[in-house]
Design a protein around this motif. Structure first.
Motif, PDB file in Angstrom:
ATOM      1  N   ASN A 132      -8.715  -4.269   4.124  1.00  0.00           N
ATOM      2  CA  ASN A 132      -7.627  -5.251   4.032  1.00  0.00           C
ATOM      3  C   ASN A 132      -7.245  -5.534   2.585  1.00  0.00           C
ATOM      4  O   ASN A 132      -6.053  -5.582   2.242  1.00  0.00           O
ATOM      5  N   LEU A 133      -8.257  -5.702   1.732  1.00  0.00           N
ATOM      6  CA  LEU A 133      -7.974  -5.968   0.317  1.00  0.00           C
ATOM      7  C   LEU A 133      -7.361  -4.729  -0.339  1.00  0.00           C
ATOM      8  O   LEU A 133      -6.443  -4.845  -1.161  1.00  0.00           O
TER       9      LEU A 133
ATOM     10  N   MET B 280      -5.420  -2.598   1.074  1.00  0.00           N
ATOM     11  CA  MET B 280      -4.010  -2.546   1.480  1.00  0.00           C
ATOM     12  C   MET B 280      -3.168  -3.538   0.684  1.00  0.00           C
ATOM     13  O   MET B 280      -2.025  -3.228   0.304  1.00  0.00           O
ATOM     14  N   GLU B 281      -3.720  -4.700   0.400  1.00  0.00           N
ATOM     15  CA  GLU B 281      -3.008  -5.678  -0.438  1.00  0.00           C
ATOM     16  C   GLU B 281      -2.719  -5.097  -1.818  1.00  0.00           C
ATOM     17  O   GLU B 281      -1.620  -5.264  -2.371  1.00  0.00           O
ATOM     18  N   ILE B 282      -3.711  -4.410  -2.372  1.00  0.00           N
ATOM     19  CA  ILE B 282      -3.545  -3.816  -3.701  1.00  0.00           C
ATOM     20  C   ILE B 282      -2.507  -2.696  -3.659  1.00  0.00           C
ATOM     21  O   ILE B 282      -1.673  -2.560  -4.573  1.00  0.00           O
ATOM     22  N   MET B 283      -2.525  -1.873  -2.608  1.00  0.00           N
ATOM     23  CA  MET B 283      -1.543  -0.791  -2.494  1.00  0.00           C
ATOM     24  C   MET B 283      -0.126  -1.356  -2.382  1.00  0.00           C
ATOM     25  O   MET B 283       0.835  -0.762  -2.906  1.00  0.00           O
ATOM     26  N   GLU B 284       0.026  -2.498  -1.724  1.00  0.00           N
ATOM     27  CA  GLU B 284       1.338  -3.155  -1.661  1.00  0.00           C
ATOM     28  C   GLU B 284       1.788  -3.581  -3.063  1.00  0.00           C
ATOM     29  O   GLU B 284       2.973  -3.468  -3.414  1.00  0.00           O
ATOM     30  N   LYS B 285       0.849  -4.062  -3.862  1.00  0.00           N
ATOM     31  CA  LYS B 285       1.173  -4.437  -5.245  1.00  0.00           C
ATOM     32  C   LYS B 285       1.599  -3.219  -6.056  1.00  0.00           C
ATOM     33  O   LYS B 285       2.498  -3.298  -6.895  1.00  0.00           O
ATOM     34  N   VAL B 286       0.913  -2.090  -5.800  1.00  0.00           N
ATOM     35  CA  VAL B 286       1.283  -0.847  -6.488  1.00  0.00           C
ATOM     36  C   VAL B 286       2.739  -0.501  -6.179  1.00  0.00           C
ATOM     37  O   VAL B 286       3.519  -0.155  -7.078  1.00  0.00           O
ATOM     38  N   LEU B 287       3.123  -0.633  -4.910  1.00  0.00           N
ATOM     39  CA  LEU B 287       4.483  -0.279  -4.504  1.00  0.00           C
ATOM     40  C   LEU B 287       5.519  -1.244  -5.067  1.00  0.00           C
ATOM     41  O   LEU B 287       6.677  -0.861  -5.280  1.00  0.00           O
TER      42      LEU B 287
ATOM     43  N   ALA C 221     -10.763   2.400  -4.880  1.00  0.00           N
ATOM     44  CA  ALA C 221     -12.190   2.055  -4.879  1.00  0.00           C
ATOM     45  C   ALA C 221     -12.504   1.037  -3.785  1.00  0.00           C
ATOM     46  O   ALA C 221     -13.553   1.105  -3.141  1.00  0.00           O
ATOM     47  N   LEU C 222     -11.592   0.104  -3.552  1.00  0.00           N
ATOM     48  CA  LEU C 222     -11.772  -0.868  -2.466  1.00  0.00           C
ATOM     49  C   LEU C 222     -11.806  -0.157  -1.120  1.00  0.00           C
ATOM     50  O   LEU C 222     -12.650  -0.455  -0.267  1.00  0.00           O
ATOM     51  N   ALA C 223     -10.885   0.782  -0.930  1.00  0.00           N
ATOM     52  CA  ALA C 223     -10.842   1.540   0.331  1.00  0.00           C
ATOM     53  C   ALA C 223     -12.122   2.335   0.525  1.00  0.00           C
ATOM     54  O   ALA C 223     -12.698   2.356   1.624  1.00  0.00           O
ATOM     55  N   GLN C 224     -12.596   2.972  -0.554  1.00  0.00           N
ATOM     56  CA  GLN C 224     -13.822   3.765  -0.471  1.00  0.00           C
ATOM     57  C   GLN C 224     -15.045   2.881  -0.243  1.00  0.00           C
ATOM     58  O   GLN C 224     -16.072   3.354   0.247  1.00  0.00           O
ATOM     59  N   SER C 225     -14.921   1.605  -0.592  1.00  0.00           N
ATOM     60  CA  SER C 225     -16.011   0.643  -0.360  1.00  0.00           C
ATOM     61  C   SER C 225     -15.839  -0.076   0.975  1.00  0.00           C
ATOM     62  O   SER C 225     -16.528  -1.061   1.250  1.00  0.00           O
TER      63      SER C 225
ATOM     64  N   TYR D   5       0.629   6.770   1.269  1.00  0.00           N
ATOM     65  CA  TYR D   5      -0.354   7.482   2.099  1.00  0.00           C
ATOM     66  C   TYR D   5      -1.541   6.579   2.430  1.00  0.00           C
ATOM     67  O   TYR D   5      -1.963   6.493   3.597  1.00  0.00           O
ATOM     68  N   ASN D   6      -2.070   5.903   1.414  1.00  0.00           N
ATOM     69  CA  ASN D   6      -3.242   5.047   1.640  1.00  0.00           C
ATOM     70  C   ASN D   6      -2.919   3.852   2.530  1.00  0.00           C
ATOM     71  O   ASN D   6      -3.763   3.415   3.312  1.00  0.00           O
ATOM     72  N   LEU D   7      -1.702   3.335   2.417  1.00  0.00           N
ATOM     73  CA  LEU D   7      -1.297   2.275   3.347  1.00  0.00           C
ATOM     74  C   LEU D   7      -1.210   2.828   4.771  1.00  0.00           C
ATOM     75  O   LEU D   7      -1.595   2.150   5.722  1.00  0.00           O
TER      76      LEU D   7
END
Length: 222
Positions: free
Chosen positions: A153-154, A156-163, A145-149, A174-176
């Motif tokens: 940068n934020l 990408m931070e969340i995707m790093e947390k997912v990983l 949702a952050l990416a779509q908004s 993929y999203n990173l």
């Protein structure tokens, strides 16, 4: 163990007929208690018997207009039928009446995402991930949702947390990759597209992203 608890145990064991009998007995014992109707509604929802599920959730609300989990159940019923507007309304009502858990915020956020309203979904998905920090799905959808908004940068931070929670999450890689491509960091973008494809070889979006990078590198070398 009472009939409600027994029915829930049967559901966990996928003994749905036995669960139905237990919930029926609970309703017969206490016909004015909404809990039996809510649990029977959940069983019917699980079995994709949507109209019957709605009837049981409606009965629970008729008995107690503040039965928050009945509104949540109705929200899930409408969501499963792709009626995201009504789903949103019922999830909102559940929260307004006091339901405070990760699932209801997540489903409200997802209802808004399905309506292509990522900015409105953001606070609910963020709250879902706060209430259940180890919920990979909630965290990933918040990042999406952050990416779509356009908060790259934020996101990408969340995707790093997912990983950190799930290192083999192909969609997070993929999203990173997309994020690094946005930053024009081709090396990092390619690394994450490759990781997504290693985990999920048929990841078409990652393959497409990698293809674009290879075209860029080819043009640069000519």
């Amino acid at each position: 163990m009472n009939n409600i608890q027994q029915g829930i145990e049967y559901m966990k064991e996928q003994k749905f007929e036995e669960a139905g009998k237990a919930f029926t007995e609970a309703i017969e014992e206490e016909p004015n208690d909404p809990v039996g109707y809510i649990n029977f509604g959940n069983l019917l929802l699980h079995l994709n018997e949507f109209d019957r599920a709605k009837a049981f959730f409606d009965k629970a609300i008729e008995l107690d207009e503040n039965a928050t989990t009945a509104y949540y159940g109705l929200g899930n019923t409408f969501y499963e039928q792709d009626d995201f507007v009504k789903a949103k309304e019922h999830f909102e009502t559940a929260i307004q009446k006091g339901l405070e858990n990760s699932d209801v915020y997540f489903m409200l956020g997802m209802s808004l995402l399905q309506q292509e309203q990522p900015r409105f979904a953001l606070p609910y998905l963020q709250r879902a991930s706060e209430l259940k920090p180890d919920d990979v799905d909630a965290l990933f959808q918040y990042g999406l949702a952050l990416a779509q908004s356009e908060q790259i940068n934020l996101a990408m931070e969340i995707m790093e947390k997912v990983l950190k929670l799930e290192s083999e999450h192909s969609d997070a890689h993929y999203n990173l990759g997309v994020g690094y491509l946005f930053r024009s960091d081709i090396e990092q973008a390619l690394k994450h597209f490759d990781e997504a494809l290693r985990i999920q070889p048929d990841h078409l979006l990652a393959a497409n992203g990698k293809g674009k990078i290879e075209e860029i590198l080819k043009d640069q070398s000519e």
